[in-house]
Design an enzyme around this catalytic site. Sequence first.
Site, mmCIF file in Angstrom:
data_model
loop_
_atom_site.group_PDB
_atom_site.id
_atom_site.type_symbol
_atom_site.label_atom_id
_atom_site.label_comp_id
_atom_site.label_asym_id
_atom_site.label_seq_id
_atom_site.Cartn_x
_atom_site.Cartn_y
_atom_site.Cartn_z
ATOM 1 N N GLN A 175 2.584 87.603 60.546
ATOM 2 C CA GLN A 175 3.359 88.770 60.089
ATOM 3 C C GLN A 175 3.982 89.535 61.254
ATOM 4 O O GLN A 175 4.725 90.492 61.031
ATOM 5 C CB GLN A 175 2.478 89.722 59.267
ATOM 6 C CG GLN A 175 2.018 89.159 57.941
ATOM 7 C CD GLN A 175 3.130 88.985 56.910
ATOM 8 O OE1 GLN A 175 4.247 89.487 57.072
ATOM 9 N NE2 GLN A 175 2.845 88.264 55.841
ATOM 10 N N THR B 145 3.569 62.365 59.130
ATOM 11 C CA THR B 145 5.010 62.368 59.414
ATOM 12 C C THR B 145 5.548 63.789 59.320
ATOM 13 O O THR B 145 5.242 64.523 58.381
ATOM 14 C CB THR B 145 5.737 61.444 58.412
ATOM 15 O OG1 THR B 145 5.204 60.134 58.564
ATOM 16 C CG2 THR B 145 7.247 61.423 58.663
ATOM 17 N N ALA C 264 7.245 79.833 59.148
ATOM 18 C CA ALA C 264 8.708 79.927 59.089
ATOM 19 C C ALA C 264 9.210 80.769 57.917
ATOM 20 O O ALA C 264 10.183 81.511 58.050
ATOM 21 C CB ALA C 264 9.306 78.515 59.006
ATOM 22 N N HIS C 265 8.520 80.680 56.765
ATOM 23 C CA HIS C 265 9.099 81.350 55.586
ATOM 24 C C HIS C 265 8.948 82.871 55.606
ATOM 25 O O HIS C 265 9.520 83.556 54.781
ATOM 26 C CB HIS C 265 8.543 80.748 54.287
ATOM 27 C CG HIS C 265 7.132 81.115 53.945
ATOM 28 N ND1 HIS C 265 6.834 82.080 53.019
ATOM 29 C CD2 HIS C 265 5.946 80.640 54.387
ATOM 30 C CE1 HIS C 265 5.510 82.162 52.898
ATOM 31 N NE2 HIS C 265 4.951 81.303 53.713
ATOM 32 N N CYS D 196 -1.523 85.432 48.165
ATOM 33 C CA CYS D 196 -2.411 84.324 47.863
ATOM 34 C C CYS D 196 -3.539 84.772 46.933
ATOM 35 O O CYS D 196 -4.086 83.997 46.186
ATOM 36 C CB CYS D 196 -3.007 83.748 49.147
ATOM 37 S SG CYS D 196 -1.801 83.643 50.454
ATOM 38 N N GLY E 253 1.566 78.443 57.898
ATOM 39 C CA GLY E 253 0.652 79.332 58.608
ATOM 40 C C GLY E 253 -0.802 79.004 58.289
ATOM 41 O O GLY E 253 -1.676 79.064 59.160
ATOM 42 N N THR E 254 -1.060 78.646 57.044
ATOM 43 C CA THR E 254 -2.440 78.361 56.636
ATOM 44 C C THR E 254 -2.993 77.164 57.405
ATOM 45 O O THR E 254 -4.102 77.216 57.948
ATOM 46 C CB THR E 254 -2.493 78.101 55.113
ATOM 47 O OG1 THR E 254 -2.003 79.274 54.458
ATOM 48 C CG2 THR E 254 -3.896 77.791 54.642
HETATM 49 N N1 PLP Z 1 -1.480 84.631 57.922
HETATM 50 C C1 PLP Z 1 -0.921 85.753 57.446
HETATM 51 C C2 PLP Z 1 -1.184 87.049 58.150
HETATM 52 C C3 PLP Z 1 -0.107 85.711 56.315
HETATM 53 O O1 PLP Z 1 0.438 86.829 55.844
HETATM 54 C C4 PLP Z 1 0.114 84.456 55.682
HETATM 55 C C5 PLP Z 1 0.907 84.377 54.443
HETATM 56 O O2 PLP Z 1 0.780 85.218 53.553
HETATM 57 C C6 PLP Z 1 -0.482 83.311 56.223
HETATM 58 C C7 PLP Z 1 -1.275 83.442 57.338
HETATM 59 C C8 PLP Z 1 -0.291 81.964 55.598
HETATM 60 O O3 PLP Z 1 0.986 81.437 55.879
HETATM 61 P P1 PLP Z 1 1.624 80.293 54.952
HETATM 62 O O4 PLP Z 1 2.096 80.965 53.706
HETATM 63 O O5 PLP Z 1 2.755 79.742 55.765
HETATM 64 O O6 PLP Z 1 0.577 79.279 54.700
#
Ligand code: PLP
Length: 385
Positions: free
Chosen positions: A181, A239, A202-203, A330, A71-72
């Site tokens: 989320q 990759t 995905a996680h 985080c 997601g990041t």
């Molecule tokens: N965006 C939101 C709203 C999240 O809650 C998170 C993860 O805590 C992320 C982005 C980041 O996702 P990832 O952990 O896959 O990098």
Amino acid sequence: MKPLYLDHNATTPLRAEAKEAWLQAVDQLQGNPSSVHAAGRNARAMIDEARERTAAALGVLEDEILFTSGGTEANNLAILGGMGSLDPKARLITTTVEHPAVLEALRPLGSAGRDLEKVGVGSDGHVDLEALVNACKPGDMLAAMAANNEIGNVTDLAQLGGLLDKAFPEQRPLFFTDAVQALGRIPVRLHDWGVDLATFSAHKVGGPQGVGLLYKKAGTPLEPRQWGGGQEGGLRAGTENVAGIVSASVAVELAVKEQESYAQHTSALLLHLWQQLVDKIPGILRNGPQLQDPMRLPNTLNILLPHTDGQVLITRLDLLGLQASAGSACASGSLEPSHVLKAVGLSDQQARAGLRLSLALSTTKTVINNAVDILSGICTSRHNC
Ligand code: PLP
């Protein structure tokens, strides 16, 4: 006793089906998907099928899905790649409660002299949609998260998209949502929302850690943020994590299929959790939207226990067998107060003490009752909360 896990917004365990798909993919995988020989073509076919399944689950076109490392990365690509494709004078408008993967992605834009504006939220975490639209000018970029990871407020994106259409019949701002989320917890309707870009991870839905998705509506401009390969339509060099992508597609499919039962199950348990906590812990407070608010995540409760310090609390709860989060995962390695709790009006001290409990379809009433015993136990112990 097995630890009680109420931190599903941080990550939720890998689904059996997603694990099986990953194992099978690893077994089968030999080539690099960019190689033209049979082993490479086989790996490419695995990604193609995963993209097809993911796109079908989200109701979009295959070419509109890009895989990333999470997601990041997807958020960084959306923000920086989106802004990179716009006029250098285009501004970025967002809210004060976005995930750090959005807010911190703004730094290079700020350093480059781009104009940024963060619109504040109310005490329930909701942003005034009109204020957000009024902050935009033609050709800007707007980033508004679908659902908040800490307090669970949900943005009415369909309404926001409608307001943008009305206010900007021409040169509508590039509309991006972090829907990490939202997936599996509330209905994800990308077309109704009218977004150009949306991100997922995905996680958070029982897939593997380290796989993210970027939805890019056909025709949306986007610049790459990394170079060195033509993967993902030239927008995400490197990759691909083939087995992870295959596994993620299975998790996304199941998350979408189960969303209604997930919402019913977790919202009923969340109500039970809150009622029990109120009964047993005098002075407890809840942060974020009301439990009856239709615009909230069904599985997320953010609370303030009387006289607590977030970081110490998390460690004490962990020792007692309850795994939860202070603020976003985080940020929980640091003692920084939660920017989300500050944005909804809490003091620095309170914003350090917020406790997030997040549930999943696998959460049982026994887990909730045992968690309540632990939480009320520490509040009545001689150490106080
Ligand atoms: N965006 C939101 C709203 C999240 O809650 C998170 C993860 O805590 C992320 C982005 C980041 O996702 P990832 O952990 O896959 O990098």
